[in-house]
Design a protein around this motif. Structure first.
Motif, PDB file in Angstrom:
ATOM      1  N   SER A  83       0.808  -1.220   0.000  1.00 53.94           N
ATOM      2  CA  SER A  83       0.000   0.000   0.000  1.00 53.94           C
ATOM      3  C   SER A  83       0.840   1.267   0.000  1.00 53.94           C
ATOM      4  N   HIS A  84       2.164   1.129  -0.012  1.00 57.70           N
ATOM      5  CA  HIS A  84       3.045   2.295   0.059  1.00 57.70           C
ATOM      6  C   HIS A  84       4.113   2.195  -1.022  1.00 57.70           C
ATOM      7  N   ARG A  89       6.315  -3.767  -4.082  1.00 61.83           N
ATOM      8  CA  ARG A  89       7.159  -4.449  -5.062  1.00 61.83           C
ATOM      9  C   ARG A  89       6.287  -5.033  -6.162  1.00 61.83           C
ATOM     10  N   GLY A  90       6.915  -5.237  -7.312  1.00 64.41           N
ATOM     11  CA  GLY A  90       6.256  -5.940  -8.396  1.00 64.41           C
ATOM     12  C   GLY A  90       4.990  -5.266  -8.881  1.00 64.41           C
ATOM     13  N   GLU A  91       3.936  -6.072  -9.064  1.00 63.30           N
ATOM     14  CA  GLU A  91       2.680  -5.568  -9.600  1.00 63.30           C
ATOM     15  C   GLU A  91       2.043  -4.543  -8.680  1.00 63.30           C
ATOM     16  N   ALA A  92       2.227  -4.702  -7.365  1.00 67.49           N
ATOM     17  CA  ALA A  92       1.671  -3.720  -6.435  1.00 67.49           C
ATOM     18  C   ALA A  92       2.270  -2.335  -6.672  1.00 67.49           C
ATOM     19  N   LEU A  93       3.573  -2.272  -6.906  1.00 66.09           N
ATOM     20  CA  LEU A  93       4.216  -0.992  -7.185  1.00 66.09           C
ATOM     21  C   LEU A  93       3.731  -0.423  -8.510  1.00 66.09           C
ATOM     22  N   TRP A 225      11.117  -1.334 -16.264  1.00 66.95           N
ATOM     23  CA  TRP A 225      12.098  -0.853 -15.294  1.00 66.95           C
ATOM     24  C   TRP A 225      12.058  -1.728 -14.049  1.00 66.95           C
ATOM     25  N   SER A 226      13.187  -1.833 -13.390  1.00 71.95           N
ATOM     26  CA  SER A 226      13.259  -2.573 -12.140  1.00 71.95           C
ATOM     27  C   SER A 226      12.498  -1.823 -11.051  1.00 71.95           C
ATOM     28  N   ASP A 227      12.171  -2.553  -9.966  1.00 71.36           N
ATOM     29  CA  ASP A 227      11.458  -1.918  -8.856  1.00 71.36           C
ATOM     30  C   ASP A 227      12.250  -0.760  -8.272  1.00 71.36           C
ATOM     31  N   GLU A 228      13.569  -0.908  -8.184  1.00 69.32           N
ATOM     32  CA  GLU A 228      14.389   0.149  -7.577  1.00 69.32           C
ATOM     33  C   GLU A 228      14.340   1.431  -8.408  1.00 69.32           C
ATOM     34  N   ARG A 231      10.745   2.881  -8.342  1.00 64.54           N
ATOM     35  CA  ARG A 231      10.433   3.490  -7.051  1.00 64.54           C
ATOM     36  C   ARG A 231      11.111   4.854  -6.911  1.00 64.54           C
ATOM     37  N   ASP A 232      12.356   4.959  -7.354  1.00 61.65           N
ATOM     38  CA  ASP A 232      13.041   6.255  -7.309  1.00 61.65           C
ATOM     39  C   ASP A 232      12.293   7.298  -8.128  1.00 61.65           C
ATOM     40  N   LEU A 233      11.771   6.883  -9.283  1.00 64.59           N
ATOM     41  CA  LEU A 233      11.013   7.817 -10.120  1.00 64.59           C
ATOM     42  C   LEU A 233       9.740   8.269  -9.417  1.00 64.59           C
ATOM     43  N   LEU A 234       9.010   7.336  -8.830  1.00 64.64           N
ATOM     44  CA  LEU A 234       7.757   7.692  -8.167  1.00 64.64           C
ATOM     45  C   LEU A 234       7.991   8.576  -6.951  1.00 64.64           C
TER      46      LEU A 234
END
Length: 463
Positions: A83-84, A89-93, A225-228, A231-234
């Motif tokens: 939720s954050h 990770r993955g599809e949730a992200l 793109w990878s999760d890392e 996530r940095d972009l978001l």
């Protein structure tokens, strides 16, 4: 022990830290903790003399239930993290990013084509040189570009070159064998006519003097793109469209943009700029700091990639303008400018050790591979430099010396070529007058210039 005491005990550890949703995130209970709680509860319910030794029926039931409860806690933790943005990770992200309007980006597809000299070259062009970044086009209109240069002439009638799709995503996975309505839209067979920097070469390809052979599909466009990275972009994406950061991030996501700087000197976007609220109108009645009727309060300086074409329908300038229109404030039309490209190179002599040798010295193939690896190192460094950032002699020296097999570097000097607006294929250094800077000196880059490495494999000599 009361029910309240048991509840408090179940919420905390021996050190006082909490389980479940805490200020530091979600802390699941381990199996050992769950089992100890159940043993304590069993003794409270059935008496202190209840048989809870290893192998007893009640102990076995408690152990099985503890394992199942641990799985539930683990799933609860995953649900909380999903939720954050910081922990998903993955599809949730991906779903969180889609809710923010920023779908997970894709990588670019890669492949290879072969250039073949099939006819006689004109006397004015003894060889056909296609520089790194040259744009090619498939029959269906999808654009690709050369990751490395290619040269064909009377002595080298065939050259293989790696190509990269210009647009990220599955559309770049061009399959030359797939037929649609009797045609093969995934076949790369032409130099992009919009690439005016290689107009003569494009004409030779169109006339059949030079042919393009494309047999293997491009792959990699379906990879996201990878999760890392995502996530940095978001996390860095601005949540307010009325800021220079929103402009910068929106433009940087346009395919073909290498660097972007937003110059907001007068606070045209951000009304929280320090200058607002500090006007002394009585003193500045006849000396305004800016023209109130001028909508161009902001300048967006864009440096394109080597394969980017600036002008023309659907090209980089138009795409940047469309991206800016999505986040710019009403009434403010940022001025979009193109950064000048400054070609940089290096010259010197390298002392090598451990390379295969022939009677005439080090193997030419091994030397070429070594110099090519050095160029890749230097290109990665130059490619990371921002607009206006100087090219440091120490970084070039470090890149050369850190390649295995290099013993020493002698007389290393940097080379600067005059700035050019747009692309024009910076690799075309035979048309430029090189300025060799002083030994050990850096290359200074102007505030609206960006450095681009000129192919310099012939500028390093092996001794």
């Amino acid at each position: 022990m009361t029910d309240r005491d048991l509840t408090a005990l179940s919420r905390t550890t021996a050190s006082g830290a909490e389980f479940g949703v805490t200020a530091g995130g979600f802390v699941p209970k381990p199996v050992a903790r769950l089992l100890s709680e159940k043993i304590a509860l069993a003794r409270e319910l059935f008496g202190a003399d209840v048989d809870l030794t290893s192998g007893s029926v009640l102990r076995t039931l408690l152990e099985l239930q503890s394992v199942e409860d641990a799985r539930v806690w683990s799933h609860l933790g995953l649900l909380y993290e999903s939720s954050h943005v910081a922990t998903a990770r993955g599809e949730a992200l991906s779903r969180l990013g889609a809710e923010l309007g920023i779908p997970r980006p894709f990588h670019r597809a890669t492949g290879a084509v072969t250039f073949t000299l099939a006819g006689d070259l004109p006397a004015s062009m003894p060889q056909v040189r296609l520089w790194r970044g040259t744009r090619l086009r498939a029959r269906g209109g999808v654009g690709v570009f050369l990751r490395d240069g290619a040269v064909v002439d009377a002595d080298r009638t065939e050259a293989q070159a790696a190509v990269v799709a210009f647009e990220p995503g599955p559309a770049g996975d061009l399959d030359p064998t797939a037929e649609v309505a009797g045609d093969r839209p995934g076949l790369i067979d032409a130099v992009d006519p919009d690439d005016t920097a290689v107009a003569a070469e494009a004409e030779l390809v169109a006339s059949g003097v030079v042919t393009i052979t494309h047999t293997a599909p491009l792959t990699g466009g379906t990879l996201a793109w990878s999760d890392e990275d995502y996530r940095d972009l978001l996390l860095s994406y601005p949540r307010n469209v009325w800021t220079p950061d929103a402009l910068r991030v929106a433009v940087s996501l346009v395919p073909g943009v290498r660097q972007v700087i937003v110059k907001d000197l007068y606070g045209g976007l951000d009304i929280n700029h320090a200058i607002f609220g500090n006007f002394a109108f009585a003193e500045r009645l006849f000396t305004e700091q800016r023209s109130i009727a001028n909508p161009y309060f902001v300048t967006v300086l864009v440096a394109g990639e080597e394969a980017a074409i600036w002008d023309g329908p659907g090209q980089l300038a138009e795409r940047v303008r469309a991206a800016v229109d999505q986040v710019r404030p009403v009434g403010i039309a940022p001025a979009i400018e193109q950064a000048d490209q400054v070609g940089v190179g290096y010259r010197g002599r390298i002392v090598v050790d451990g390379l295969p040798v022939t009677p005439d010295g080090p193997s030419p193939g091994a030397v070429a591979a070594l110099v090519g690896r050095i160029e890749d190192r230097v290109r990665r460094y130059v490619g990371r430099l921002r607009i206006g950032e100087p090219v440091l002699f120490s970084e070039i020296m470090w890149s050369v010396m850190n390649e295995p097999g290099i013993v020493d570097v002698k007389d290393l000097r940097l080379v600067r070529y005059p700035p050019r607006l747009g692309r024009g294929h910076v690799g075309g250094n035979e048309q430029w007058v090189a300025e060799v800077v002083d030994p050990g000196a850096d290359i200074r880059i102007g505030a609206s210039e960006v450095p681009v490495l000129v192919a310099s494999t012939t500028d390093l000599r092996v001794v």
